[in-house]
Design a protein around this motif. Structure first.
Motif, PDB file in Angstrom:
ATOM      1  N   GLU A 104      -6.756  10.146   3.716  1.00 18.46           N
ATOM      2  CA  GLU A 104      -6.679   9.477   2.418  1.00 18.46           C
ATOM      3  C   GLU A 104      -6.279   8.013   2.583  1.00 18.46           C
ATOM      4  O   GLU A 104      -6.807   7.135   1.895  1.00 18.46           O
ATOM      5  CB  GLU A 104      -5.688  10.207   1.506  1.00 18.46           C
ATOM      6  CG  GLU A 104      -6.173  11.558   1.045  1.00 18.46           C
ATOM      7  CD  GLU A 104      -5.114  12.389   0.339  1.00 18.46           C
ATOM      8  OE1 GLU A 104      -5.510  13.330  -0.372  1.00 18.46           O
ATOM      9  OE2 GLU A 104      -3.907  12.124   0.517  1.00 18.46           O
ATOM     10  N   VAL A 123       0.858  -1.185   0.000  1.00 18.83           N
ATOM     11  CA  VAL A 123       0.000   0.000   0.000  1.00 18.83           C
ATOM     12  C   VAL A 123       0.892   1.232   0.000  1.00 18.83           C
ATOM     13  O   VAL A 123       1.755   1.385   0.859  1.00 18.83           O
ATOM     14  CB  VAL A 123      -0.928   0.012   1.242  1.00 18.83           C
ATOM     15  CG1 VAL A 123      -1.775   1.268   1.269  1.00 18.83           C
ATOM     16  CG2 VAL A 123      -1.798  -1.229   1.266  1.00 18.83           C
ATOM     17  N   ASN A 181      -9.244   6.018   3.944  1.00 17.54           N
ATOM     18  CA  ASN A 181     -10.198   5.743   2.866  1.00 17.54           C
ATOM     19  C   ASN A 181      -9.668   4.665   1.920  1.00 17.54           C
ATOM     20  O   ASN A 181     -10.420   3.780   1.488  1.00 17.54           O
ATOM     21  CB  ASN A 181     -10.518   7.025   2.094  1.00 17.54           C
ATOM     22  CG  ASN A 181     -11.659   6.826   1.128  1.00 17.54           C
ATOM     23  OD1 ASN A 181     -12.698   6.271   1.485  1.00 17.54           O
ATOM     24  ND2 ASN A 181     -11.457   7.258  -0.108  1.00 17.54           N
ATOM     25  N   GLN A 182      -8.376   4.718   1.614  1.00 15.38           N
ATOM     26  CA  GLN A 182      -7.759   3.728   0.739  1.00 15.38           C
ATOM     27  C   GLN A 182      -7.879   2.317   1.327  1.00 15.38           C
ATOM     28  O   GLN A 182      -8.256   1.374   0.629  1.00 15.38           O
ATOM     29  CB  GLN A 182      -6.290   4.101   0.529  1.00 15.38           C
ATOM     30  CG  GLN A 182      -5.511   3.143  -0.316  1.00 15.38           C
ATOM     31  CD  GLN A 182      -4.043   3.546  -0.433  1.00 15.38           C
ATOM     32  OE1 GLN A 182      -3.578   4.474   0.211  1.00 15.38           O
ATOM     33  NE2 GLN A 182      -3.318   2.840  -1.268  1.00 15.38           N
ATOM     34  N   GLN A 219     -11.645   1.209   1.431  1.00 17.06           N
ATOM     35  CA  GLN A 219     -12.136   0.775   0.118  1.00 17.06           C
ATOM     36  C   GLN A 219     -11.548  -0.572  -0.282  1.00 17.06           C
ATOM     37  O   GLN A 219     -12.229  -1.389  -0.910  1.00 17.06           O
ATOM     38  CB  GLN A 219     -11.808   1.829  -0.951  1.00 17.06           C
ATOM     39  CG  GLN A 219     -12.537   3.140  -0.765  1.00 17.06           C
ATOM     40  CD  GLN A 219     -14.045   2.978  -0.693  1.00 17.06           C
ATOM     41  OE1 GLN A 219     -14.657   2.225  -1.443  1.00 17.06           O
ATOM     42  NE2 GLN A 219     -14.668   3.678   0.247  1.00 17.06           N
ATOM     43  N   ARG A 252       0.361  11.012   0.970  1.00 18.20           N
ATOM     44  CA  ARG A 252      -1.069  10.976   1.286  1.00 18.20           C
ATOM     45  C   ARG A 252      -1.308  11.412   2.724  1.00 18.20           C
ATOM     46  O   ARG A 252      -0.475  11.209   3.594  1.00 18.20           O
ATOM     47  CB  ARG A 252      -1.607   9.562   1.085  1.00 18.20           C
ATOM     48  CG  ARG A 252      -1.537   9.140  -0.367  1.00 18.20           C
ATOM     49  CD  ARG A 252      -2.317   7.880  -0.627  1.00 18.20           C
ATOM     50  NE  ARG A 252      -2.379   7.669  -2.064  1.00 18.20           N
ATOM     51  CZ  ARG A 252      -2.007   6.552  -2.659  1.00 18.20           C
ATOM     52  NH1 ARG A 252      -1.575   5.539  -1.944  1.00 18.20           N
ATOM     53  NH2 ARG A 252      -2.076   6.436  -3.965  1.00 18.20           N
TER      54      ARG A 252
END
Length: 174
Positions: free
Chosen positions: A72, A63, A75-76, A79, A68
């Motif tokens: 962010e 990842v 959220n990454q 998701q 970021r």
């Protein structure tokens, strides 16, 4: 030095820390904590962002975090986990240790020091033991990473220092 660091920590209110962390962009050397409510296997305490700006995370693999914000990244990860793996994940990411700042030149103890949100050049100098007798209070330079490169700035004592910044205190001519 411990007294100065303790004062910096006490001076930062929880709201100020949250605000600073909200705008803060992660980079290599930062340590973060990832919590996924009810999923201990997916919660990680104290993982350091690697030189490549990435971490290895269960189920998602590599990842990218560098550049970021904490929101962010939350959220990454949310998701990535949502759907196939978890129905409604609750993800929380926080910075537990910022990458250091560096101070060189005419200070009593040059070197790297732990960063704290809200740090100014004046406070960084105090952490480094103060200016030497030869120091120029006007010859203050800061080098900051900028879009893959670096930029050098002439700064004042009240200028905000960010993690990874390098401060150089020049000597005076007289």
């Amino acid at each position: 030095m411990r007294l100065v660091l303790a004062w910096l920590l006490l001076a930062m209110t929880p709201a100020a820390l949250a605000s600073a962390e909200g705008n803060y962009r992660l980079g290599s050397g930062d340590r973060i904590q990832i919590q996924v409510y009810g999923e201990e296997d997916l919660s990680i305490d104290g993982i350091r962002v690697g030189e490549s700006g990435t971490i290895s995370y269960p189920y998602l693999g590599t990842v990218r975090l560098a550049g970021r914000t904490v929101k962010e990244v939350e959220n990454q990860i949310l998701q990535g986990l949502k759907g196939d793996y978890l129905v409604n994940p609750s993800v929380s990411v926080s910075v537990i240790e910022y990458r250091p700042f560096f101070i060189n030149g005419e200070v009593r103890r040059p070197g790297s020091y732990p960063f704290q949100p809200g740090l100014t050049v004046r406070q960084a100098i105090a952490i480094a033991g103060g200016l030497t007798e030869r120091a120029s209070s006007r010859g203050l330079r800061l080098v900051r990473a900028d879009n893959g490169g670096e930029r050098s700035l002439k700064v004042e004592m009240a200028f905000e220092v960010l993690p990874g910044d390098s401060i150089f205190i020049e000597d005076s001519f007289f």
